[in-house]
Design a protein around this motif. Structure first.
Motif, mmCIF file in Angstrom:
data_model
loop_
_atom_site.group_PDB
_atom_site.id
_atom_site.type_symbol
_atom_site.label_atom_id
_atom_site.label_comp_id
_atom_site.label_asym_id
_atom_site.label_seq_id
_atom_site.Cartn_x
_atom_site.Cartn_y
_atom_site.Cartn_z
ATOM 1 N N VAL A 51 0.851 -1.182 0.000
ATOM 2 C CA VAL A 51 0.000 0.000 0.000
ATOM 3 C C VAL A 51 0.893 1.241 0.000
ATOM 4 N N ALA A 52 0.620 2.164 -0.928
ATOM 5 C CA ALA A 52 1.436 3.376 -1.045
ATOM 6 C C ALA A 52 0.560 4.611 -0.849
ATOM 7 N N LEU A 53 1.076 5.569 -0.118
ATOM 8 C CA LEU A 53 0.398 6.841 0.114
ATOM 9 C C LEU A 53 1.285 7.953 -0.421
ATOM 10 N N PHE A 54 0.750 8.744 -1.355
ATOM 11 C CA PHE A 54 1.522 9.852 -1.905
ATOM 12 C C PHE A 54 0.981 11.169 -1.374
ATOM 13 N N LEU A 55 1.861 11.984 -0.831
ATOM 14 C CA LEU A 55 1.495 13.287 -0.277
ATOM 15 C C LEU A 55 2.286 14.367 -1.003
ATOM 16 N N ASP A 56 1.568 15.295 -1.613
ATOM 17 C CA ASP A 56 2.207 16.362 -2.377
ATOM 18 C C ASP A 56 2.309 17.626 -1.522
ATOM 19 N N ASP A 57 3.302 18.462 -1.828
ATOM 20 C CA ASP A 57 3.466 19.767 -1.166
ATOM 21 C C ASP A 57 3.530 19.643 0.356
ATOM 22 N N LEU A 58 4.408 18.791 0.845
ATOM 23 C CA LEU A 58 4.537 18.612 2.290
ATOM 24 C C LEU A 58 5.017 19.875 2.996
ATOM 25 N N GLN A 59 5.581 20.802 2.240
ATOM 26 C CA GLN A 59 6.059 22.040 2.879
ATOM 27 C C GLN A 59 4.892 22.866 3.419
ATOM 28 N N TRP A 60 3.673 22.551 2.972
ATOM 29 C CA TRP A 60 2.502 23.291 3.440
ATOM 30 C C TRP A 60 1.666 22.496 4.442
ATOM 31 N N ALA A 61 2.126 21.345 4.853
ATOM 32 C CA ALA A 61 1.346 20.512 5.764
ATOM 33 C C ALA A 61 1.180 21.207 7.116
ATOM 34 N N ASP A 62 -0.010 21.099 7.690
ATOM 35 C CA ASP A 62 -0.270 21.703 8.990
ATOM 36 C C ASP A 62 0.231 20.776 10.096
ATOM 37 N N PRO A 63 0.390 21.275 11.319
ATOM 38 C CA PRO A 63 0.924 20.455 12.425
ATOM 39 C C PRO A 63 0.133 19.177 12.677
ATOM 40 N N ALA A 64 -1.205 19.233 12.543
ATOM 41 C CA ALA A 64 -2.020 18.041 12.786
ATOM 42 C C ALA A 64 -1.718 16.954 11.762
ATOM 43 N N SER A 65 -1.535 17.356 10.506
ATOM 44 C CA SER A 65 -1.219 16.378 9.464
ATOM 45 C C SER A 65 0.166 15.773 9.683
ATOM 46 N N ILE A 66 1.128 16.607 10.071
ATOM 47 C CA ILE A 66 2.472 16.112 10.350
ATOM 48 C C ILE A 66 2.451 15.129 11.511
ATOM 49 N N ALA A 67 1.609 15.390 12.510
ATOM 50 C CA ALA A 67 1.505 14.495 13.657
ATOM 51 C C ALA A 67 0.997 13.119 13.229
ATOM 52 N N VAL A 68 0.018 13.094 12.295
ATOM 53 C CA VAL A 68 -0.513 11.827 11.795
ATOM 54 C C VAL A 68 0.555 11.082 11.009
ATOM 55 N N ILE A 69 1.283 11.799 10.170
ATOM 56 C CA ILE A 69 2.349 11.173 9.377
ATOM 57 C C ILE A 69 3.411 10.575 10.300
ATOM 58 N N ARG A 70 3.748 11.317 11.360
ATOM 59 C CA ARG A 70 4.754 10.834 12.307
ATOM 60 C C ARG A 70 4.297 9.514 12.948
ATOM 61 N N LEU A 71 3.041 9.465 13.375
ATOM 62 C CA LEU A 71 2.522 8.254 14.013
ATOM 63 C C LEU A 71 2.476 7.082 13.036
ATOM 64 N N LEU A 72 2.095 7.370 11.781
ATOM 65 C CA LEU A 72 2.050 6.307 10.776
ATOM 66 C C LEU A 72 3.437 5.716 10.549
ATOM 67 N N LEU A 73 4.430 6.589 10.503
ATOM 68 C CA LEU A 73 5.799 6.126 10.269
ATOM 69 C C LEU A 73 6.353 5.359 11.462
ATOM 70 N N LEU A 74 6.050 5.849 12.650
ATOM 71 C CA LEU A 74 6.568 5.199 13.856
ATOM 72 C C LEU A 74 5.870 3.866 14.125
ATOM 73 N N SER A 75 4.606 3.730 13.679
ATOM 74 C CA SER A 75 3.901 2.461 13.879
ATOM 75 C C SER A 75 4.437 1.371 12.961
ATOM 76 N N LYS A 76 5.117 1.781 11.889
ATOM 77 C CA LYS A 76 5.787 0.874 10.956
ATOM 78 C C LYS A 76 4.904 -0.286 10.487
ATOM 79 N N PRO A 77 3.754 0.038 9.874
ATOM 80 C CA PRO A 77 2.914 -1.047 9.344
ATOM 81 C C PRO A 77 3.644 -1.765 8.207
ATOM 82 N N SER A 78 3.405 -3.052 8.088
ATOM 83 C CA SER A 78 4.098 -3.839 7.061
ATOM 84 C C SER A 78 3.586 -3.498 5.672
ATOM 85 N N ARG A 79 4.484 -3.537 4.711
ATOM 86 C CA ARG A 79 4.162 -3.305 3.297
ATOM 87 C C ARG A 79 3.408 -1.989 3.080
ATOM 88 N N PHE A 80 3.810 -0.961 3.796
ATOM 89 C CA PHE A 80 3.202 0.360 3.652
ATOM 90 C C PHE A 80 4.302 1.378 3.379
#
Length: 279
Positions: A51-80
């Motif tokens: 499963v792939a998630l593409f996020l464009d223009d990350l330089q404009w991401a708000d703090p709440a979105s960055i927090a979600v991305i951080r949790l997704l990365l730290l949870s390290k789901p398989s094949r993601f």
């Protein structure tokens, strides 16, 4: 709860029914972050393909979105996998989003960085050769002029080539069965020094109705749903959709079944820069 926040989930799971929980919740943001992580984990582990998630223009991401991305990365789901694009031009060294991206490796996340640079003359000539279906030897003179004017910026290059075709400086000649161009006219053609000015100039060449429509759209962000357009047309007494369709044909907008979207954020910026702040 997640289906309430993301209604399109019903396309995958059918009618989930109405959410009967409390609307207000002290930890609503944390609950949403937890559910998103569990959802991604469930989908990635049950899917036969990554499963792939593409996020464009990350330089404009708000703090709440960055927090979600951080949790997704730290949870390290398989094949993601997360693919993100980030424009560092004009961004401060101490920008929070920039610091977050640079700190991913320290968080134990495997990161592969691909830095997109300007095209050199050889690469640009290869692109022109592929575009016009001619040998690199024949396109060298044209690509040298284009590289000089665009400095190898891919976005600038693609828009300039399109404008040369529109203006008849680059055209397909049936008698020769190939593309031909007017080198002297292209060489003498004056164009702005950067992409932003180029788009501002290009948008300024549109008719007043089409220009007004793009400026209106730019006030709503990168995209707008067709249902909202119909409401605006009634309220403003303008034929916005007709102008948007023309902008699609000109390459300024992309159209889907449900909305119109600027084909690039720099086009939106150029349109918004022409908005009269007093209106």
């Amino acid at each position: 709860y997640l289906a309430k926040v993301i209604p399109n989930l019903s396309l995958f799971f059918g009618d989930i029914g109405e959410y009967n929980g409390h609307v207000e919740c002290v930890n609503a943001q944390k609950r949403l972050q937890y559910l998103l992580c569990r959802f991604v984990e469930t989908v990635s582990t049950s899917s036969k393909t990554p499963v792939a998630l593409f996020l464009d223009d990350l330089q404009w991401a708000d703090p709440a979105s960055i927090a979600v991305i951080r949790l997704l990365l730290l949870s390290k789901p398989s094949r993601f996998f997360i693919f993100g694009s980030y424009r560092d031009y004009g961004v401060n060294e101490d920008d929070d989003n920039r610091l977050f991206i640079e700190s991913l490796s320290d968080l134990g996340v495997s990161v592969e960085t691909i830095k997109m640079t300007l095209m050199d003359q050889g690469s640009l000539n290869d692109a022109v050769s592929d575009l016009l279906c001619l040998s690199p030897r024949l396109t060298r003179s044209l690509s040298d002029i284009v590289h000089h004017k665009t400095k190898g910026n891919p976005l600038f290059f693609s828009r300039l080539m399109a404008s040369l075709i529109t203006e008849g400086l680059l055209q397909f000649r049936l008698s020769c069965r190939r593309w031909v161009w007017d080198e002297e006219s292209i060489q003498s053609r004056k164009i702005p020094d950067d992409v932003a000015e180029f788009f501002t100039h290009a948008i300024g060449m549109l008719s007043p109705d089409h220009l007004n429509a793009l400026c209106t759209l730019s006030c709503f962000g990168a995209s707008i749903e067709i249902s909202v357009i119909k409401i605006l047309e009634e309220g403003l007494e303008l034929q916005l959709q007709k102008s948007f369709d023309e902008a699609v044909s000109e390459g300024f907008l992309d159209k889907t079944n449900r909305n119109y979207k600027f084909s690039h954020d720099r086009i939106q910026e150029a349109a918004y820069s022409r908005v009269d702040q007093d209106e």
